[in-house]
Design a protein around this motif. Sequence first.
Motif, PDB file in Angstrom:
ATOM      1  N   VAL A 234      -6.724 -14.475  -4.518  1.00 14.97           N
ATOM      2  CA  VAL A 234      -5.478 -13.159  -4.483  1.00 14.97           C
ATOM      3  C   VAL A 234      -4.853 -13.313  -5.972  1.00 14.97           C
ATOM      4  CG1 VAL A 234      -3.600 -12.285  -3.274  1.00 14.97           C
ATOM      5  CG2 VAL A 234      -5.274 -13.605  -2.165  1.00 14.97           C
ATOM      6  N   CYS A 235      -4.873 -12.580  -6.840  1.00 13.92           N
ATOM      7  CA  CYS A 235      -3.933 -12.436  -7.692  1.00 13.92           C
ATOM      8  C   CYS A 235      -2.390 -11.951  -7.451  1.00 13.92           C
ATOM      9  CB  CYS A 235      -4.367 -11.473  -9.065  1.00 13.92           C
ATOM     10  SG  CYS A 235      -3.451 -11.531 -10.546  1.00 13.92           S
ATOM     11  N   LEU A 236      -1.625 -13.048  -7.732  1.00 14.06           N
ATOM     12  CA  LEU A 236      -0.094 -12.766  -7.273  1.00 14.06           C
ATOM     13  C   LEU A 236       0.662 -12.164  -8.485  1.00 14.06           C
ATOM     14  CD1 LEU A 236       0.377 -16.074  -5.203  1.00 14.06           C
ATOM     15  CD2 LEU A 236      -0.280 -13.799  -4.355  1.00 14.06           C
TER      16      LEU A 236
ATOM     17  N   TYR B  51     -15.374  -9.383 -12.782  1.00  8.96           N
ATOM     18  CA  TYR B  51     -14.290  -8.788 -12.137  1.00  8.96           C
ATOM     19  C   TYR B  51     -12.929  -9.033 -12.905  1.00  8.96           C
ATOM     20  CZ  TYR B  51     -10.792  -8.638  -8.440  1.00  8.96           C
ATOM     21  OH  TYR B  51      -9.432  -8.026  -7.660  1.00  8.96           O
ATOM     22  N   GLY B  52     -12.221  -7.889 -12.857  1.00  7.29           N
ATOM     23  CA  GLY B  52     -10.751  -8.116 -13.535  1.00  7.29           C
ATOM     24  C   GLY B  52      -9.666  -8.159 -12.675  1.00  7.29           C
ATOM     25  N   HIS B  53      -8.806  -9.229 -12.922  1.00  4.45           N
ATOM     26  CA  HIS B  53      -7.799  -9.637 -11.803  1.00  4.45           C
ATOM     27  C   HIS B  53      -6.876  -8.512 -11.958  1.00  4.45           C
ATOM     28  CE1 HIS B  53      -9.055 -13.575  -9.982  1.00  4.45           C
ATOM     29  NE2 HIS B  53      -9.449 -13.701 -11.353  1.00  4.45           N
ATOM     30  N   ARG B  54      -6.310  -8.176 -11.153  1.00  5.08           N
ATOM     31  CA  ARG B  54      -5.141  -7.197 -11.052  1.00  5.08           C
ATOM     32  C   ARG B  54      -4.134  -7.592  -9.927  1.00  5.08           C
ATOM     33  NH1 ARG B  54      -7.096  -1.282 -10.293  1.00  5.08           N
ATOM     34  NH2 ARG B  54      -4.994  -1.000  -9.855  1.00  5.08           N
ATOM     35  N   PRO B  55      -2.704  -7.922 -10.384  1.00  7.40           N
ATOM     36  CA  PRO B  55      -1.717  -8.438  -9.375  1.00  7.40           C
ATOM     37  C   PRO B  55      -1.933  -7.571  -7.972  1.00  7.40           C
ATOM     38  CG  PRO B  55      -0.740  -8.349 -11.636  1.00  7.40           C
ATOM     39  CD  PRO B  55      -2.169  -7.601 -11.489  1.00  7.40           C
ATOM     40  N   GLY B  56      -1.703  -8.204  -6.934  1.00  8.50           N
ATOM     41  CA  GLY B  56      -1.942  -7.576  -5.616  1.00  8.50           C
ATOM     42  C   GLY B  56      -3.152  -7.301  -5.068  1.00  8.50           C
TER      43      GLY B  56
END
Length: 93
Positions: A9-11, A38-43
């Motif tokens: 999970v990207c916080l 995969y590109g992390h995105r907050p939430g």
Amino acid sequence: DDSEVTFNVCLGFEFSGAGLQFCGMHGSPDHRKQRFTYGHRPGRCIVHLGRHRHGADDIESGERLNLILWNRSSAYRRSREFQSPEYRREEGV
């Protein structure tokens, strides 16, 4: 990783880079071949099998905070499938 299923999970925070590279499954002939980024995105959360070969790219700028949950199953780890996995020879080896 050493889990059956991983939740990543990207916080938050602002950052660039830090992609998560996925290859083939451990034990398969193409386990080293890059398949997906995969590109992390907050939430957002990515869920994947632990045996799915993966690795994180460097953070180019900023700061990223992730919560990673590695989930294991003691029942699965006692199974024949886990204790004697099927491995196939890599191509060209």
